[in-house]
Design an enzyme around this catalytic site. Structure first.
Site, short mmCIF file in Angstrom:
data_model
loop_
_atom_site.label_atom_id
_atom_site.label_comp_id
_atom_site.label_asym_id
_atom_site.label_seq_id
_atom_site.Cartn_x
_atom_site.Cartn_y
_atom_site.Cartn_z
N HIS A 61 0.87 -1.18 0.00
CA HIS A 61 0.00 0.00 0.00
C HIS A 61 0.90 1.22 0.00
O HIS A 61 1.91 1.27 0.70
CB HIS A 61 -0.91 0.01 1.23
CG HIS A 61 -1.77 1.23 1.29
ND1 HIS A 61 -2.77 1.48 0.38
CD2 HIS A 61 -1.75 2.31 2.12
CE1 HIS A 61 -3.34 2.65 0.66
NE2 HIS A 61 -2.74 3.16 1.71
N CYS A 175 -4.42 2.91 -5.17
CA CYS A 175 -3.62 3.77 -4.27
C CYS A 175 -2.32 4.22 -4.91
O CYS A 175 -1.94 5.40 -4.81
CB CYS A 175 -3.35 3.07 -2.93
SG CYS A 175 -2.27 1.61 -3.04
#
Length: 302
Positions: A61, A175
């Site tokens: 992430h 993301c």
């Protein structure tokens, strides 16, 4: 990835397992003369790490951190799903509704503080550039625009083959793509990035040329194609959108199984359905280098 005029209201049916951006705040106005450090933040999504099957997957992430030299305050900015990953990747098949029902939106989240321990211990926290308060404020305006017009999360990248120069049929929108857009915006505003290696995770499907099928109304509406509607519903039937990260990956492997068996995948992208004639190696999760922007396209405000 298509831009939309506004973000639609979320349907109360769409419930998040975790609150989106619980401590989020407005992006502050920085003093023009401030000097702000920009950090690259990346860490494994920990739930993946402990799935025995999933331990070897480099699923990361990404976020970006800022530190103001005038106030000493730190901030984190990231972009992620409003209703968790499963909802962005699989629809709900609701009783009494012909069309699959999608709970899919992604958005930026900005909050004070950087969880140093999380990013440092498990991943990356590294200075990539330094910007002025003016550049930060211009970036904040761009984030607002980007957030209001780029509203749907897209898990999959779809390309013709694993070859580096292969045709990309559809690009993901998640993301890391937000972080890459942010870096590019800062470069356009004049930021100069350090020369360091930066890698990102992509989930790639491999397909021959996609076939356009239509939108919700043309397929599932009163004049729709009943056979095609049934095939799409059948394809999505085994997958459960409300689920934990680990369950999401179990579904991901179910998809691989179906895709390899039947060489087919139904993709919902920018509110339209496409048929993907799948081909070997079908699906890959890759962690590859995407360099930081080389320099500004223009030396003045964009």
């Amino acid at each position: 990835h298509r831009r939309f005029d506004y973000r639609p209201k979320t349907d109360p049916y769409c419930q998040a397992r975790y609150t989106f951006c619980p401590t989020g705040s407005a992006i502050p106005l920085m003093k023009e003369e401030d000097v702000i450090e920009v950090y690259r933040l990346q860490a494994p999504v920990w739930e993946f790490k402990y799935g025995d099957l999933l331990g070897h997957l480099k699923i990361m992430h990404d976020a970006v951190g800022f530190k103001s030299s005038l106030t000493g305050k730190n901030y984190t900015m990231e972009w992620y799903e409003l209703f968790q990953l499963g909802n962005c990747t699989f629809p709900h098949l609701r009783p009494g509704m012909d069309a699959p029902f999608w709970c899919n939106q992604g958005a930026a989240c900005f909050y004070e503080g950087i969880d140093d321990a999380h990013w440092k211990a498990n991943g990356t926290l590294v200075l990539v550039t330094t910007i002025s308060g003016t550049m930060f404020n211009e970036m904040a305006q761009w984030v607002k625009y980007d957030n209001e017009t780029g509203i749907y999360y897209e898990t999959w990248t779809v390309q013709a083959s694993p070859d580096k120069k292969s045709t990309v049929w559809f690009d993901s929108y998640e993301c890391s793509k937000f972080i890459l857009r942010t870096y590019q915006k800062l470069a356009d505003l004049g930021a100069v990035f350090k020369k360091i290696q930066t890698n990102y995770t992509s989930i790639i499907l491999f397909s021959g040329e996609p076939i356009y099928l239509g939108n919700e109304t043309s397929i599932f509406g009163p004049q729709g194609n009943k056979t095609l509607a049934a095939a799409i519903r059948d394809f999505y039937n085994p997958f459960k959108p409300h689920q934990s990260v680990r369950e999401f990956f179990v579904d991901l492997f179910k998809i691989i199984d179906r895709v390899i068996l039947n060489h087919q995948f139904y993709l919902f992208y920018n509110l339209e359905y496409w048929f993907l004639p799948m081909k070997s190696p079908y699906l890959k999760i890759i962690y590859e280098e995407v360099p930081l922007p080389a320099g500004s396209k223009a030396s003045f405000g964009v």
